[in-house]
Motif scaffolding. Structure first.
Motif, PDB file in Angstrom:
ATOM      1  N   THR A   1      -0.162  10.461   8.159  1.00 60.55           N
ATOM      2  CA  THR A   1       1.053   9.686   8.462  1.00 60.55           C
ATOM      3  C   THR A   1       1.495   8.832   7.276  1.00 60.55           C
ATOM      4  N   THR A   2       0.588   8.597   6.313  1.00 58.91           N
ATOM      5  CA  THR A   2       0.959   7.818   5.118  1.00 58.91           C
ATOM      6  C   THR A   2       1.241   8.738   3.930  1.00 58.91           C
ATOM      7  N   GLY A   3       1.070  10.050   4.134  1.00 62.25           N
ATOM      8  CA  GLY A   3       1.307  11.001   3.052  1.00 62.25           C
ATOM      9  C   GLY A   3       0.173  11.061   2.050  1.00 62.25           C
ATOM     10  N   GLU A   4      -1.045  10.683   2.476  1.00 64.06           N
ATOM     11  CA  GLU A   4      -2.192  10.650   1.556  1.00 64.06           C
ATOM     12  C   GLU A   4      -3.258  11.657   2.014  1.00 64.06           C
ATOM     13  N   GLU A   5      -3.807  12.400   1.082  1.00 60.48           N
ATOM     14  CA  GLU A   5      -4.824  13.392   1.404  1.00 60.48           C
ATOM     15  C   GLU A   5      -6.215  12.764   1.371  1.00 60.48           C
TER      16      GLU A   5
ATOM     17  N   ALA B   1       0.834  -1.205   0.000  1.00 61.71           N
ATOM     18  CA  ALA B   1       0.000   0.000   0.000  1.00 61.71           C
ATOM     19  C   ALA B   1       0.870   1.257   0.000  1.00 61.71           C
ATOM     20  N   ARG B   2       2.009   1.208   0.696  1.00 62.12           N
ATOM     21  CA  ARG B   2       2.880   2.387   0.750  1.00 62.12           C
ATOM     22  C   ARG B   2       3.604   2.608  -0.594  1.00 62.12           C
ATOM     23  N   ALA B   3       3.655   1.573  -1.421  1.00 60.90           N
ATOM     24  CA  ALA B   3       4.371   1.690  -2.696  1.00 60.90           C
ATOM     25  C   ALA B   3       3.564   2.450  -3.741  1.00 60.90           C
ATOM     26  N   ILE B   4       2.265   2.685  -3.501  1.00 63.65           N
ATOM     27  CA  ILE B   4       1.432   3.421  -4.447  1.00 63.65           C
ATOM     28  C   ILE B   4       0.845   4.660  -3.773  1.00 63.65           C
ATOM     29  N   GLN B   5       0.455   5.634  -4.585  1.00 64.69           N
ATOM     30  CA  GLN B   5      -0.203   6.821  -4.054  1.00 64.69           C
ATOM     31  C   GLN B   5      -1.706   6.612  -4.154  1.00 64.69           C
ATOM     32  N   ARG B   6      -2.367   6.442  -3.035  1.00 67.55           N
ATOM     33  CA  ARG B   6      -3.802   6.155  -3.026  1.00 67.55           C
ATOM     34  C   ARG B   6      -4.598   7.446  -2.871  1.00 67.55           C
ATOM     35  N   LYS B   7      -5.796   7.448  -3.457  1.00 67.70           N
ATOM     36  CA  LYS B   7      -6.711   8.575  -3.309  1.00 67.70           C
ATOM     37  C   LYS B   7      -7.783   8.182  -2.304  1.00 67.70           C
ATOM     38  N   ILE B   8      -7.940   8.957  -1.215  1.00 69.67           N
ATOM     39  CA  ILE B   8      -8.892   8.619  -0.147  1.00 69.67           C
ATOM     40  C   ILE B   8     -10.100   9.547  -0.253  1.00 69.67           C
ATOM     41  N   ILE B   9     -11.291   8.974  -0.385  1.00 72.15           N
ATOM     42  CA  ILE B   9     -12.527   9.753  -0.463  1.00 72.15           C
ATOM     43  C   ILE B   9     -13.430   9.326   0.687  1.00 72.15           C
TER      44      ILE B   9
ATOM     45  N   VAL C   1      -9.490   9.749  10.498  1.00 72.95           N
ATOM     46  CA  VAL C   1      -9.058   9.209   9.204  1.00 72.95           C
ATOM     47  C   VAL C   1      -8.078  10.176   8.534  1.00 72.95           C
ATOM     48  N   THR C   2      -8.355  11.476   8.623  1.00 67.81           N
ATOM     49  CA  THR C   2      -7.450  12.471   8.033  1.00 67.81           C
ATOM     50  C   THR C   2      -6.076  12.416   8.692  1.00 67.81           C
ATOM     51  N   GLU C   3      -6.051  12.293  10.028  1.00 60.90           N
ATOM     52  CA  GLU C   3      -4.770  12.205  10.748  1.00 60.90           C
ATOM     53  C   GLU C   3      -4.007  10.936  10.375  1.00 60.90           C
ATOM     54  N   LEU C   4      -4.718   9.812  10.295  1.00 57.22           N
ATOM     55  CA  LEU C   4      -4.061   8.552   9.940  1.00 57.22           C
ATOM     56  C   LEU C   4      -3.477   8.629   8.539  1.00 57.22           C
ATOM     57  N   MET C   5      -4.211   9.237   7.617  1.00 58.77           N
ATOM     58  CA  MET C   5      -3.735   9.325   6.248  1.00 58.77           C
ATOM     59  C   MET C   5      -2.583  10.345   6.119  1.00 58.77           C
TER      60      MET C   5
ATOM     61  N   CYS D   1      -4.574  -2.259  -1.024  1.00 56.26           N
ATOM     62  CA  CYS D   1      -3.743  -1.841  -2.145  1.00 56.26           C
ATOM     63  C   CYS D   1      -4.665  -1.447  -3.304  1.00 56.26           C
ATOM     64  N   ALA D   2      -5.264  -0.259  -3.223  1.00 50.55           N
ATOM     65  CA  ALA D   2      -6.213   0.212  -4.234  1.00 50.55           C
ATOM     66  C   ALA D   2      -5.910   1.658  -4.603  1.00 50.55           C
ATOM     67  N   GLU D   3      -6.170   1.994  -5.871  1.00 54.01           N
ATOM     68  CA  GLU D   3      -5.903   3.352  -6.325  1.00 54.01           C
ATOM     69  C   GLU D   3      -6.832   4.353  -5.635  1.00 54.01           C
ATOM     70  N   GLU D   4      -8.096   3.936  -5.436  1.00 55.50           N
ATOM     71  CA  GLU D   4      -9.062   4.782  -4.741  1.00 55.50           C
ATOM     72  C   GLU D   4      -9.631   4.030  -3.549  1.00 55.50           C
ATOM     73  N   ILE D   5      -9.620   4.658  -2.390  1.00 53.01           N
ATOM     74  CA  ILE D   5     -10.240   4.084  -1.188  1.00 53.01           C
ATOM     75  C   ILE D   5     -11.450   4.950  -0.848  1.00 53.01           C
ATOM     76  N   HIS D   6     -12.652   4.367  -0.960  1.00 54.26           N
ATOM     77  CA  HIS D   6     -13.880   5.083  -0.606  1.00 54.26           C
ATOM     78  C   HIS D   6     -14.318   4.636   0.787  1.00 54.26           C
ATOM     79  N   VAL D   7     -14.287   5.587   1.717  1.00 55.55           N
ATOM     80  CA  VAL D   7     -14.596   5.309   3.118  1.00 55.55           C
ATOM     81  C   VAL D   7     -15.980   5.875   3.415  1.00 55.55           C
TER      82      VAL D   7
END
Length: 771
Positions: free
Chosen positions: A300-304, A160-168, A294-298, A278-284
């Motif tokens: 730490t992974t460098g994901e917005e 998961a860290r090897a890709i840049q995921r989009k979190i919605i 969730v914003t704080e956790l992301m 390991c997904a390009e888009e994570i819909h929460v």
């Protein structure tokens, strides 16, 4: 020692002192060596005078300098004392000790004056060597701390860290369409995974996908269903969240009910999915209360995180009046209870008024829940009333006009695994109330009220409160971490390993270690069975209700036969469960059928982890479907079963209904009257209690602590034997044996812990308290 999350939360880095009460000493047998070994020390010096040795060992123990040296080497007062007792026993009971220790002991015993204390101190290296033998964790504490360091969970998922995921984040209340929009993106993707909290939800998405010509597999703990006939893996999968794969790449992932990341028992599964998919888009999808975490956790992974807010699609009104009487029920009403006994009582009272009702509660099989929901939703079915627990809060599509809370007090289990009785939370109230007036149903708006007038003011207060933000995400030790622990502590039991792990674990403020009491309960239960560590770990993670004795004893038999390398066949299971089974004649038999259904679930769950040892999953699934039909018959005739149960119960005996939680106030009052007046029927008491308007606690929220204590005290009343039987801690056979032993003791003039006089005095004091 508590295995709670609070005991496991760190301050962001400082290592805590370990909880040494968890360190179980490894027993060492005194040296019984041969004559040759014994002669070495004696030949160089002389045979030891054990009396003098004992005196000097005790002097050694009292030396402050020795205690300070022990503390510097990880021996706190508790460990120092235990280690000394073991060391002294070892020296005193050994027929021979090593030559160097023999010589030191001889010098000490022969020494005099100012040299004595120095010689006593010379024992410390031998004492420390012994201490590290019985407490092997002292030698590897740094390694154990590194293994149990849980401060960087994102690093556990390199894919998961090897890709840049989009979190919605799709945020909104129940019935706002948030999940619908996430699922639309899931269906349009080339590949996707849906992760839900319930089998029912996973099954619903599985059906929707395949109906929309999007091939989708179903994966739950007990079941694998392939969309393709040749069992090829489909590009889409709907699964329960514990079963999601963090290694398979997807275009879109949907994580439903994200607020459950705070759940004391299951929160770790949402944390794992959020950090590891390991997904390009994570819909929460979930409550707005989880946005900040969730914003704080992301972060730490460098994901917005992109937040999309939704509003409820249909209006929901809190009524200004309570129902007060079941005579005021209307079609589309749902009465929400928080115990099975309340379900039974209310459903019988409804049918006594000539109305049909559907019944849904947590321990019913998924198929039965769906059938009851279908019956209630069918406009052509005469069943227009639903009686349910908070199991309707998610996973079922129901056409409800009005939600009626039978009570706003609910038994819960806190993060320490302790039972508490408290008013429902704002989150729970909104989740349940939001089921009324579902978008697309025949009811264009929803209503919510209470059964009792006194509860309505507080319900309004609860619903008007803001949902407190979700503050931390759950974590759980992995099998690999426990295996590394076991490598360093090979003699520790699995239960003890997990206790030490939690004691040493370090987490930062965004995480907590989930409650592991269920895991430890199973670990202790099967500890005596010879299993390798990985298999033992799997058995301990089996999803079962430990309050069900039949299911627990079945797991024990599964583990025992597994350890003998004997496959658990379909015939064996049928013999154990006495299959085929008839339709239930009373509530007790219905409860047993539900337990058998759980046993079949347990078999299927294990069959996907040990296929060779549980080979008949197909046959078991077939009879489970038949059992589901039998349970449905029982639930449809539930009022007849209640009447049969009550007519079969003799005056003064325990209820036949198993109750996991404390009774509601109405039932407690009814039971007290029943205890006084003998065989009065529960129905008569319930109706009398309703008509008389039994006293209910007013203004529960301001005096929540007092109310909780009152409820807990009430739960403690009644026969201890009956409570132990209900909780599965005692069997009828054990009870008969205890009774027999007690009678023998009385005949022989023995009275256990105290004298007869003491027992009589205690009885007098108890009677005074009751008066």
């Amino acid at each position: 020692a508590s295995s709670s999350s609070s005991a496991s939360s760190g301050d962001g880095g400082a290592s805590r002192a370990p909880d040494t009460s968890l360190f179980v000493p490894v027993p060492l047998k005194p040296g019984l060596g041969g004559a040759a070994e014994e002669d070495v020390g004696a030949e160089l010096t002389r045979p030891l005078d054990k009396g003098e040795v004992l005196k000097n060992l005790n002097k050694f123990y009292k030396r402050k300098e020795i205690q300070r040296l022990g503390a510097e080497n990880g021996l706190d007062a508790r460990l120092f004392h235990q280690a000394f007792i073991s060391f002294r026993k070892y020296v005193m009971e050994s027929s021979s000790v090593s030559a160097d220790l023999h010589i030191i002991l001889n010098d000490i015993c022969c020494g005099a004056g100012k040299y004595l204390e120095r010689h006593v101190d010379d024992l410390f290296p031998f004492f420390l060597r012994h201490a590290k033998q019985i407490f092997p964790m002292l030698d590897c504490m740094d390694d154990l701390r590194k293994i149990s360091d849980l401060r960087l969970p994102p690093n556990w998922y390199p894919d998961a860290r090897a890709i840049q995921r989009k979190i919605i984040f799709h945020a909104g209340p129940t019935n706002s369409g948030k999940t619908y929009h996430a699922i639309q993106r899931f269906l349009s993707a080339k590949s996707g995974i849906y992760c839900g909290p319930l089998k029912l939800l996973a099954h619903e998405i599985f059906q929707k996908s395949n109906d929309a010509n999007v091939p989708c597999d179903l994966v739950t703990g007990e079941e694998r269903v392939f969309a393709n006939e040749d069992a090829r893996q489909a590009p889409h999968v709907a699964c329960t969240i514990e079963m999601c794969s963090t290694n398979t790449p997807y275009e879109v992932a949907v994580i439903d009910e994200i607020q459950m990341i705070r759940d004391p028992a299951r929160g770790w599964a949402w944390t794992r999915a959020l950090l590891g998919l390991c997904a390009e888009e994570i819909h929460v999808c979930g409550e707005p209360a989880a946005i900040d975490l969730v914003t704080e956790l992301m972060y730490t992974t460098g994901e917005e995180v992109e937040v999309r807010n939704y509003k409820r699609l249909t209006p929901l009104t809190v009524l200004d009046y309570a129902l007060e009487s079941l005579d005021n029920l209307r079609p589309g009403d749902c009465i929400v209870c928080f115990s099975k006994n309340d379900i039974y009582s209310v459903s019988r009272q409804i049918e006594a008024r000539g109305l049909e009702c559907a019944v849904i509660y947590g321990s019913l099989p998924p198929g039965t829940k769906l059938e009851q929901a279908k019956k209630f939703n069918d406009p052509d079915d005469p069943c227009k009333i639903l009686v349910a627990t908070d199991a309707i809060g998610m996973g079922l599509n129901l056409c409800i006009r009005r939600i009626i809370f039978n009570s706003i007090v609910k038994p819960t289990v806190n993060e320490k695994g302790e039972k508490e009785i408290d008013s429902i939370t704002t989150s729970q109230a909104l989740q349940i109330a939001g089921r009324a007036g579902r978008f697309g149903s025949s009811f264009k708006q929803g209503e919510v009220t209470t059964m009792h007038r006194d509860d309505l003011v507080q319900l309004k207060e609860i619903l008007s409160d803001a949902v407190p933000p979700v503050k931390a995400a759950g974590l759980h030790p992995t099998p690999e971490q426990i295996e590394m622990f076991a490598y360093h502590l090979p003699d520790a039991t699995l239960s003890n390993l997990i206790d030490i792990f939690v004691s040493l674990s370090q987490v930062d403020g965004m995480y907590f270690v989930c409650n592991i009491d269920d895991f430890k309960f199973l670990a202790d239960m099967i500890q005596h069975i010879p299993l390798n560590l990985r298999s033992r770990y799997v058995f301990c993670t089996a999803p079962l209700n430990r309050k069900e004795p039949f299911v627990c004893t079945t797991l024990l038999k599964f583990a025992r036969q597994f350890s003998r390398n004997e496959p658990l066949t379909f015939d064996w299971l049928c013999r154990h469960t006495k299959w085929p089974l008839a339709a239930p004649k009373n509530i007790k038999e219905l409860v047993h059928l539900e337990a058998v259904h759980d046993v079949f679930d347990l078999y299927l769950w294990l069959s996907y982890r040990f296929m060779d040892m549980f080979p008949d999953a197909v046959l078991v699934r077939d009879i489970q479907k038949k059992l589901d039909d039998i349970i449905q018959i029982g639930v449809c005739n539930i009022t007849k079963l209640i009447r049969a149960s009550q007519s079969a119960a003799a005056p003064g005996t325990a209820e036949v209904v198993s109750e996991d939680f404390p009774l509601s106030r109405t039932q407690k009052d009814a039971r007290l009257v029943s205890d006084r007046h003998g065989a009065a029927s529960t129905e008569a008491l319930s109706i009398a209690g309703e008509d008389a308007g039994l006293k209910r606690a007013k203004n529960l929220r301001p005096s929540r602590l007092g109310s909780r204590q009152e409820d807990l005290q009430s739960y403690g009343r009644g026969s201890l034997a009956n409570r132990l039987l209900r909780e599965g801690l005692l069997t009828q056979e054990m009870l008969r044996q205890l009774e027999s032993e007690w009678q023998d003791q009385h005949r022989n003039g023995r009275y256990g812990f105290g004298s007869k006089r003491g027992d009589q005095q205690g009885s007098k004091e108890t009677r005074k308290k009751r008066k």
